[in-house]
Design an enzyme around this catalytic site. Sequence first.
Site, PDB file in Angstrom:
ATOM      1  N   SER A 289       0.698  -1.240   0.007  1.00  0.00           N
ATOM      2  CA  SER A 289       0.108   0.197  -0.185  1.00  0.00           C
ATOM      3  C   SER A 289       0.943   1.228   0.020  1.00  0.00           C
ATOM      4  CB  SER A 289      -0.869  -0.045   1.253  1.00  0.00           C
ATOM      5  OG  SER A 289      -0.284  -0.143   2.389  1.00  0.00           O
TER       6      SER A 289
ATOM      7  N   GLU B 275       1.108   5.411   0.615  1.00  0.00           N
ATOM      8  CA  GLU B 275       0.462   6.721   1.077  1.00  0.00           C
ATOM      9  C   GLU B 275       1.026   8.032   0.675  1.00  0.00           C
ATOM     10  OE1 GLU B 275       0.439   6.643   5.563  1.00  0.00           O
ATOM     11  OE2 GLU B 275       1.158   8.629   5.641  1.00  0.00           O
TER      12      GLU B 275
ATOM     13  N   ASP C 148      -2.260  14.949  14.879  1.00  0.00           N
ATOM     14  CA  ASP C 148      -1.362  15.838  15.604  1.00  0.00           C
ATOM     15  C   ASP C 148      -1.999  17.063  15.712  1.00  0.00           C
ATOM     16  OD1 ASP C 148       0.572  14.073  16.566  1.00  0.00           O
ATOM     17  OD2 ASP C 148       1.449  14.040  14.335  1.00  0.00           O
TER      18      ASP C 148
ATOM     19  N   PHE D 165      11.896  15.103  10.887  1.00  0.00           N
ATOM     20  CA  PHE D 165      10.711  14.149  10.901  1.00  0.00           C
ATOM     21  C   PHE D 165      10.844  13.171  12.112  1.00  0.00           C
ATOM     22  CE2 PHE D 165       7.220  11.713   9.387  1.00  0.00           C
ATOM     23  CZ  PHE D 165       5.927  12.625   9.792  1.00  0.00           C
TER      24      PHE D 165
ATOM     25  N   HIS E  74       3.815  -0.928   3.815  1.00  0.00           N
ATOM     26  CA  HIS E  74       3.074   0.343   3.632  1.00  0.00           C
ATOM     27  C   HIS E  74       3.984   1.486   3.356  1.00  0.00           C
ATOM     28  CE1 HIS E  74      -0.326   3.457   3.854  1.00  0.00           C
ATOM     29  NE2 HIS E  74       0.533   3.831   4.718  1.00  0.00           N
TER      30      HIS E  74
END
Length: 290
Positions: free
Chosen positions: A9, A11, A103, A209, A261
């Site tokens: 998958s 994103e 968030d 990040f 993913h």
Amino acid sequence: MPDSTAQLSFEFFPPRSAEQQAVFEQARDRLAALSPAYMSVTFGAGGSTRDRTRETVFGIADATGIEAAPHISCMAESDDDIVKLLDDYQAHDIKRLVVLRGDRPSGSGAGVFPYAVDLVRFVRERYGDTFDIEVACYPEHHPESRTPNDDLQHFRAKVAAGADGAITQYFFNAESYFRFVEEVRSLDVAIPIVPGIMPITNYTGLARFSQMCGAEIPLWIAKRLKAWDEAGDRESIASFGEEVVTELCRRLLDGGAPGLHFYTLNRARATLAVCRNLGLDRPTEAAVGS
Ligand code: FAD
């Protein structure tokens, strides 16, 4: 060679400009050629991308025929807002949601629900089995959790509330994933736990990040990336990143992970390279684009 039936998958985030839209569409179409089980689209912090998430999701389904799954978070304006959005997804035959707390944008208050578990429960109670629900989990533990055990118990509560599957935060240490899976299985959590994979394409963004979301970059990786970054050597970062992430994915699949993913960041190249190295590039008639 890992099992070539492993579920993929991808994103994406909703593009913010015409230029970003073009970059996204190119990545979307190139990755569609790998026949993923679904493509998901993030819900910006504080619900800021609600309409763009929706349009991007519908665009994926229309352009590729591949299942598209919106992320939805507790950071909406009201529960009316969430209901309107979910009604719309139901009307458009969306079958899967990625349900998160989200968030908080700096300076803003709490969301409509305090935790993802509350939104999972709300979706299940109101929409029954309309949607498959994916939730987030954290092999290296969520940065706000008081203890690792608290985090495991909170994850277990999301599953009890109705989650069908989970996607992990990214990590670069395969052991953290295997350990996490073992621990949740001992708590009778049986749902598939798909590792979230962050391709490595740069150093500064990844370091920033990772710091924010509590993902560890092992020193043997970080020091190399930093040195190449300082020398402006992007090629070495890309080829080392490809090697490290391919090896990580291979270990995960060989160790029983049900799929992968990818956090694509709307770029295809690094994800495609890893999937090709793993023998997971499997074009089908449904595939579109180059
Ligand atoms: P929760 O499961 O609610 O957990 C948040 C924290 O609260 C954890 O520390 C947990 O241990 C704790 N907790 C849970 N329940 C309780 C309780 N009852 N009492 C006390 N503490 C509790 N963010 C976005 O804004 N948009 C996105 O589209 C998005 N997509 C993501 C996709 C994936 C696969 C992942 C892994 C993360 C994504 N995120 C996204 C980031 C996510 O929103 C953040 O990690 C957020 O900080 C936590 O979300 P959660 O759903 O895991 O929250």
